[in-house]
Design a protein around this motif. Structure first.
Motif, PDB file in Angstrom:
ATOM      1  N   PHE A 148       0.837  -1.202   0.000  1.00  0.00           N
ATOM      2  CA  PHE A 148       0.000   0.000   0.000  1.00  0.00           C
ATOM      3  C   PHE A 148       0.875   1.256   0.000  1.00  0.00           C
ATOM      4  O   PHE A 148       1.896   1.305   0.686  1.00  0.00           O
ATOM      5  CB  PHE A 148      -0.894   0.033   1.243  1.00  0.00           C
ATOM      6  N   PRO A 149       0.487   2.288  -0.755  1.00  0.00           N
ATOM      7  CA  PRO A 149       1.220   3.558  -0.683  1.00  0.00           C
ATOM      8  C   PRO A 149       1.023   4.183   0.701  1.00  0.00           C
ATOM      9  O   PRO A 149      -0.117   4.406   1.113  1.00  0.00           O
ATOM     10  CB  PRO A 149       0.587   4.399  -1.783  1.00  0.00           C
ATOM     11  N   VAL A 150       2.109   4.464   1.385  1.00  0.00           N
ATOM     12  CA  VAL A 150       2.001   4.931   2.765  1.00  0.00           C
ATOM     13  C   VAL A 150       1.229   6.241   2.855  1.00  0.00           C
ATOM     14  O   VAL A 150       0.353   6.398   3.719  1.00  0.00           O
ATOM     15  CB  VAL A 150       3.402   5.074   3.402  1.00  0.00           C
ATOM     16  N   ILE A 151       1.527   7.175   1.974  1.00  0.00           N
ATOM     17  CA  ILE A 151       0.829   8.464   2.030  1.00  0.00           C
ATOM     18  C   ILE A 151      -0.668   8.265   1.818  1.00  0.00           C
ATOM     19  O   ILE A 151      -1.491   8.806   2.568  1.00  0.00           O
ATOM     20  CB  ILE A 151       1.395   9.450   0.985  1.00  0.00           C
ATOM     21  N   GLY A 152      -1.054   7.479   0.819  1.00  0.00           N
ATOM     22  CA  GLY A 152      -2.472   7.237   0.565  1.00  0.00           C
ATOM     23  C   GLY A 152      -3.149   6.528   1.716  1.00  0.00           C
ATOM     24  O   GLY A 152      -4.279   6.881   2.103  1.00  0.00           O
ATOM     25  N   SER A 153      -2.480   5.532   2.304  1.00  0.00           N
ATOM     26  CA  SER A 153      -3.076   4.782   3.414  1.00  0.00           C
ATOM     27  C   SER A 153      -3.274   5.665   4.636  1.00  0.00           C
ATOM     28  O   SER A 153      -4.351   5.690   5.245  1.00  0.00           O
ATOM     29  CB  SER A 153      -2.175   3.598   3.783  1.00  0.00           C
ATOM     30  N   VAL A 154      -2.219   6.392   5.008  1.00  0.00           N
ATOM     31  CA  VAL A 154      -2.298   7.205   6.219  1.00  0.00           C
ATOM     32  C   VAL A 154      -3.257   8.378   6.017  1.00  0.00           C
ATOM     33  O   VAL A 154      -3.995   8.756   6.934  1.00  0.00           O
ATOM     34  CB  VAL A 154      -0.892   7.673   6.644  1.00  0.00           C
ATOM     35  N   ALA A 155      -3.267   8.945   4.811  1.00  0.00           N
ATOM     36  CA  ALA A 155      -4.217  10.029   4.527  1.00  0.00           C
ATOM     37  C   ALA A 155      -5.652   9.521   4.624  1.00  0.00           C
ATOM     38  O   ALA A 155      -6.541  10.211   5.144  1.00  0.00           O
ATOM     39  CB  ALA A 155      -3.950  10.620   3.148  1.00  0.00           C
ATOM     40  N   THR A 156      -5.906   8.329   4.114  1.00  0.00           N
ATOM     41  CA  THR A 156      -7.238   7.735   4.200  1.00  0.00           C
ATOM     42  C   THR A 156      -7.681   7.603   5.650  1.00  0.00           C
ATOM     43  O   THR A 156      -8.811   7.957   6.016  1.00  0.00           O
ATOM     44  CB  THR A 156      -7.244   6.349   3.528  1.00  0.00           C
ATOM     45  N   LEU A 157      -6.795   7.109   6.505  1.00  0.00           N
ATOM     46  CA  LEU A 157      -7.137   6.913   7.904  1.00  0.00           C
ATOM     47  C   LEU A 157      -7.196   8.233   8.671  1.00  0.00           C
ATOM     48  O   LEU A 157      -7.940   8.359   9.646  1.00  0.00           O
ATOM     49  CB  LEU A 157      -6.123   5.965   8.545  1.00  0.00           C
ATOM     50  N   ALA A 158      -6.434   9.213   8.236  1.00  0.00           N
ATOM     51  CA  ALA A 158      -6.494  10.536   8.868  1.00  0.00           C
ATOM     52  C   ALA A 158      -7.789  11.256   8.508  1.00  0.00           C
ATOM     53  O   ALA A 158      -8.313  12.046   9.308  1.00  0.00           O
ATOM     54  CB  ALA A 158      -5.289  11.374   8.437  1.00  0.00           C
ATOM     55  N   TYR A 159      -8.302  10.987   7.310  1.00  0.00           N
ATOM     56  CA  TYR A 159      -9.550  11.608   6.863  1.00  0.00           C
ATOM     57  C   TYR A 159     -10.757  10.983   7.554  1.00  0.00           C
ATOM     58  O   TYR A 159     -11.754  11.647   7.817  1.00  0.00           O
ATOM     59  CB  TYR A 159      -9.664  11.453   5.347  1.00  0.00           C
ATOM     60  N   ASP A 160     -10.652   9.701   7.884  1.00  0.00           N
ATOM     61  CA  ASP A 160     -11.706   9.014   8.635  1.00  0.00           C
ATOM     62  C   ASP A 160     -11.716   9.552  10.065  1.00  0.00           C
ATOM     63  O   ASP A 160     -10.655   9.739  10.666  1.00  0.00           O
ATOM     64  CB  ASP A 160     -11.429   7.506   8.635  1.00  0.00           C
ATOM     65  N   ASP A 161     -12.893   9.795  10.622  1.00  0.00           N
ATOM     66  CA  ASP A 161     -12.942  10.543  11.886  1.00  0.00           C
ATOM     67  C   ASP A 161     -12.670   9.692  13.128  1.00  0.00           C
ATOM     68  O   ASP A 161     -12.554  10.227  14.224  1.00  0.00           O
ATOM     69  CB  ASP A 161     -14.290  11.261  12.043  1.00  0.00           C
ATOM     70  N   ARG A 162     -12.507   8.379  12.989  1.00  0.00           N
ATOM     71  CA  ARG A 162     -12.383   7.557  14.194  1.00  0.00           C
ATOM     72  C   ARG A 162     -11.053   7.749  14.906  1.00  0.00           C
ATOM     73  O   ARG A 162     -10.995   7.775  16.132  1.00  0.00           O
ATOM     74  CB  ARG A 162     -12.591   6.071  13.842  1.00  0.00           C
ATOM     75  N   ARG A 163      -9.936   7.831  14.158  1.00  0.00           N
ATOM     76  CA  ARG A 163      -8.622   8.062  14.774  1.00  0.00           C
ATOM     77  C   ARG A 163      -7.889   9.148  13.986  1.00  0.00           C
ATOM     78  O   ARG A 163      -6.705   9.019  13.678  1.00  0.00           O
ATOM     79  CB  ARG A 163      -7.818   6.764  14.820  1.00  0.00           C
ATOM     80  N   ALA A 164      -8.631  10.196  13.673  1.00  0.00           N
ATOM     81  CA  ALA A 164      -8.112  11.233  12.782  1.00  0.00           C
ATOM     82  C   ALA A 164      -6.856  11.897  13.331  1.00  0.00           C
ATOM     83  O   ALA A 164      -5.890  12.119  12.590  1.00  0.00           O
ATOM     84  CB  ALA A 164      -9.197  12.280  12.517  1.00  0.00           C
TER      85      ALA A 164
END
Length: 412
Positions: A148-164
């Motif tokens: 997985f691309p690290v930037i894309g993965s971490v950005a996805t999880l940062a955009y999700d509000d559960r552990r933003a």
């Protein structure tokens, strides 16, 4: 006397070997709006990340190269939300990770890279067999580092509000790594949760502990073995590793052993365990050493018992899983030529499926033993409820849920 430091709360970001090392190391306070991130269009949210990145001193060119065209990765969210269908037993976990092939390969790699590993060991004080054990557990010696691309993965999880907040901070650590020129955007791949390289560091662990082991000006935990081993050893050294000690050992407990003494937060000097009747797995006396240890029963009273020392605590800091920590220690022993465990896997070793754990939680709660909100996951409250139930019903109070315990509850 060497003190045994206890472990705090945990989170789960699963990679090959389990939780990525050091995922909670960041102390930077991310500038997160009180409005959930995913109520704002992703492209607008990314512009906010860029603006904050510039304010943090990151180069515009880095931010553009890393973030332009990035979109949420649905597979990352699927994996993040996925509930495991069953609770793997200790024996099942050990059989999955400590295979004869892995042991044999690890021994060969210890020889192949002996000079490098010894140099790193002298510099950081971490024995080679442990470095190779972590390497094998995390990525099968570099075979599986994540796609997985690290930037894309971490950005996805940062955009999700559960552990933003957590993942937004990790995103800026990842951007910092790119800004410093350690790796390119296209080569910065990892697990779905952002764990990277052959030792599966989270971005914050990289910025805190990664090392340029060969002096080329880059910290490369993806392909460069001097950097990989030096970074892992530096991290372990910084979190309290002691190369004058091992991790622990399998032991025998005497008949009638007080199971309330089985507690990582209640270590005792080895001499006290000896006085209480604890012996090595082969029946010999415990070693005479001025250190503390704690008893661990990963499979309850029917499974093996371990006396674990301070380095076990460091492994638990790397990955907050008792199964993982025991597997790292056991694999390191096998790499060192020691034999298999004395305890044998029972014929009735069977996992609890999620629906079984839910039944267990509902039945325990109905019987007056609070498990919290039933969720199908065996956590501290469930284990405490199991132990209280066992004590109340004349069963060995090991706090370990089994199919037999569930059957007993269903009959009452």
């Amino acid at each position: 006397m060497r003190k045994f430091i206890t472990i705090g709360s945990i989170s789960l970001f699963m990679g090959l070997g389990g939780v990525a090392p050091g995922f909670a190391q960041d102390t930077t306070v991310a500038q997160v709006s009180t409005v959930p991130a995913d109520t704002v269009p992703f492209v607008v949210w990314l512009e906010g990340v860029k603006a904050e990145g510039l304010a943090r001193g990151l180069k515009q060119s880095t931010l553009d190269a890393a973030l332009d065209g990035v979109e949420p990765i649905e597979r990352v969210l699927e994996l993040d939300k996925r509930q495991p269908e069953f609770t793997r037993t200790f024996w099942g976990y050990l059989e999955s990770f400590i295979t004869q092939d892995r042991i044999d390969r690890g021994k060969k790699l210890l020889v192949t890279h002996a000079d490098l590993l010894e140099r790193v060991a002298r510099q950081y004080g971490v024995q080679p067999r442990f470095l190779v054990s972590f390497w094998g557990m995390e990525t099968n010696f570099g075979d599986y580092t994540g796609g997985f691309p690290v930037i894309g993965s971490v950005a996805t999880l940062a955009y999700d509000d559960r552990r933003a907040a957590f993942f937004r901070a990790e995103l800026f650590h990842a951007l910092t790594i790119l800004d410093q020129g350690h790796i390119s955007v296209k080569d910065m791949n990892g697990s779905w949760a952002g764990a990277m390289g052959q030792v599966q560091f989270m971005p914050s662990t990289f910025t805190g502990y990664a090392v340029d082991g060969n002096g080329d000006g880059h910290k490369d935990i993806w392909t460069n073995l001097p950097d990989i081993f030096s970074s892992a050893a530096n991290y372990l050294s910084q979190i309290g590793w002691d190369d004058t000690e091992t991790w622990g050992r399998e032991v025998q407990l005497p008949d009638g052993f007080d199971l309330d003494l089985v507690d990582l937060k209640a270590p005792k000097p080895i001499s006290e365990w000896q006085a209480l009747g604890v012996r090595r797995a082969d029946g010999r006396d415990l070693p005479q050493a001025d250190i503390e240890g704690a008893i661990v029963l990963p499979a309850g009273v029917k499974g093996p018992a371990f006396l674990v020392y301070g380095n076990f605590n460091a492994i638990m800091t790397w990955n907050r899983s008792i199964y993982y920590a025991l597997a790292v220690g056991y694999l390191s022993d096998r790499l060192d030529g020691k034999g298999p465990l004395v305890a044998q896997k029972p014929a009735d070793d069977a996992p609890l499926y999620r629906k079984d754990v839910l039944d267990l939680q509902y039945l325990l709660t109905a019987a007056g033993f609070d498990t919290g909100k039933p969720d199908g996951m065996v956590g501290p409250m469930t284990r405490a409820a199991v132990k209280a139930y066992q004590k109340a019903n004349g069963l060995p109070p090991d706090g370990y849920p089994t199919q037999d315990l569930l059957s007993d509850l269903r009959k009452r």
